[in-house]
Design an enzyme around this catalytic site. Sequence first.
Site, PDB file in Angstrom:
ATOM      1  CE  LYS A 180      -3.865  -2.274  -0.055  1.00 52.82           C
ATOM      2  NZ  LYS A 180      -3.371  -3.672  -0.081  1.00 52.82           N
TER       3      LYS A 180
HETATM    4  C1  LIG Z   1      -9.702  -3.184  -1.441  1.00 51.63           C
HETATM    5  C2  LIG Z   1      -9.033  -3.829  -0.272  1.00 51.63           C
HETATM    6  N1  LIG Z   1      -9.694  -3.902   0.878  1.00 51.63           N
HETATM    7  C3  LIG Z   1      -9.149  -4.478   1.986  1.00 51.63           C
HETATM    8  C4  LIG Z   1      -7.889  -5.009   1.935  1.00 51.63           C
HETATM    9  C5  LIG Z   1      -7.335  -5.692   3.161  1.00 51.63           C
HETATM   10  O1  LIG Z   1      -6.273  -4.982   3.693  1.00 51.63           O
HETATM   11  P1  LIG Z   1      -5.344  -5.675   4.812  1.00 51.63           P
HETATM   12  O2  LIG Z   1      -4.430  -6.617   4.115  1.00 51.63           O
HETATM   13  O3  LIG Z   1      -4.633  -4.518   5.454  1.00 51.63           O
HETATM   14  O4  LIG Z   1      -6.261  -6.347   5.770  1.00 51.63           O
HETATM   15  C6  LIG Z   1      -7.154  -4.962   0.748  1.00 51.63           C
HETATM   16  C7  LIG Z   1      -5.798  -5.533   0.703  1.00 51.63           C
HETATM   17  O5  LIG Z   1      -5.158  -5.672  -0.288  1.00 51.63           O
HETATM   18  C8  LIG Z   1      -7.744  -4.364  -0.390  1.00 51.63           C
HETATM   19  O6  LIG Z   1      -7.090  -4.312  -1.553  1.00 51.63           O
END
Ligand SMILES: Cc1ncc(COP(=O)(O)O)c(C=O)c1O
Length: 382
Positions: A180
Site C-alpha cells: 500500500k
Molecule cells: C480493497 C481492499 N480492501 C481491503 C484489503 C485488506 O487490507 P489488509 O491486508 O490490510 O487487511 C485490501 C488488501 O489488499 C484491499 O485491496
Amino acid sequence: MIPFHKPYITIDEITEVLDSLKSGWITMGPKTIEFESKFREYLDAKNAVSMNSCTACLHLALNAIGLKESDEVIVPTVTFTATAEVVNYFKARPVLVDVEADTCNIDISLIESKITEKTKAIMPVHFAGQLCDMDEICDIARKYNLMVIEDAAHSMPATYKDRKVGTIGDISCFSFHATKSLTTGEGGMATTENDEWADNMRVSRLHGMSKDAWKRYTGDGSWYYEVESAGYKYNMTDIQAAMGLAQLRKIDWMWQKRKEIADCYTGAFSSRDDIAVPRVKVDRVSGWHLYVVTLNLDALSIGRNQFIEELKKRGVMTSVHFIPLHKHPYYMTAFNYDHRDFPAADSIYERVISLPIYPGMSNEDVGHVICAFDDALQKFRI
Ligand SMILES: Cc1ncc(COP(=O)(O)O)c(C=O)c1O
C-alpha cells in the site's frame, strides 16, 4: 526484471524502528498513540484507531455500527475478498453490486435496487485510489438510514471535492499492507467522526479490555483492567507504528512520485486505441495506489493472461485487480449470485492489467515498462 511493487523503505523507517526496539517497548505503546495522532492530524479526522490490518478495521467498523446475523451489506463485486469477508464474520450477507466500467468503482445507479429491509450499510471501495461518488452514496445512505463504511485500503492520500479521504463516510478503513501507499508491513487504521464508535473499536481491538489497558505496564498504568466486551486481538504494535510515522512524514512526496509515474503512463498510452488508460473524475484526486490499463482485445491476437506473460518475458511484472468476488468458488456457492448482474465487472476482468507504480521506480524503469508494452502491443496487434 521490474517488480510489480517494492515498498519505499529508507533510513527514516530503519531509525524509527530501531528507536522502538531500543526503547524496550515493542507492542502497542507511545509510538502507536503518536502514529494515530499524526494520522488524525494529517486527515483532519476526529478519531483514528490503529489495528493490525484493514480487514480488522472493516470488521470492527461493522461491529461498532451493530451489524447482526442476517443483515445485508452492499459491497462492489470488484474488490479484494476482505471487504465481503468481514460481512461473513457476522453471518450477514454481502450483497454484491456491479461497478462502473471506466473507474471500477461501485455503480451508484444500481445501489438502490439492491436495498431491502435487511440492508444496514454500504461499503464503497475506492478502487486503485480514486474515491467513489461519495455525495450520491451518502445521500442514498441517508434516505434509507444506512451506514457508510468506506474501504479506503487503496486511497491514502486521495481527495474528493477538496475533502480528504477518511472524513466523508461514517467510518473509513485504511490498509498499511506491504503493497500500500503507506506501509507498516501489515496494519490498518479506522477513522471516524463518531466518538462512540471510535471508543467501541478501541476497546474491541484489545480483547474488549477497558481502553487504556495497554498502559498497564507503564508508570501511568495500573495492573487493573476490566473486560467490557468479548473483544479481539487486533492491536497495532509500536514496531509497525514506528514505520508508519516515518512513512507518514513523506506521504505527500511518495504520492507525487506515483502521480508522476501515472502521468508518464497516461502520456505514453492515452493516444493508443489498443489500450485504455484509467479515468480520473474531474472533482477528485486519486491516491494512485494502482495504475490499471484495459486492453482492447478486439485489436489484439492474444488475451490478457498471455499478454501478462509477454510482459514478463520483457522484464515487467504486473498484476490483476481484482478477480470479481462473484467469480470465486466460495461466493458462488455460499450466496448463489446471478452472473447476469455483473456485466461490467465480467467484461473488465478479462482485460485489465495493473502496472508497477511506486516511488522507488527510476525514470528508466518507467521507460522500460512503456517500451515493453509498446513492443508487446505492436507484436500482437491484429
Ligand atoms: C480493497 C481492499 N480492501 C481491503 C484489503 C485488506 O487490507 P489488509 O491486508 O490490510 O487487511 C485490501 C488488501 O489488499 C484491499 O485491496
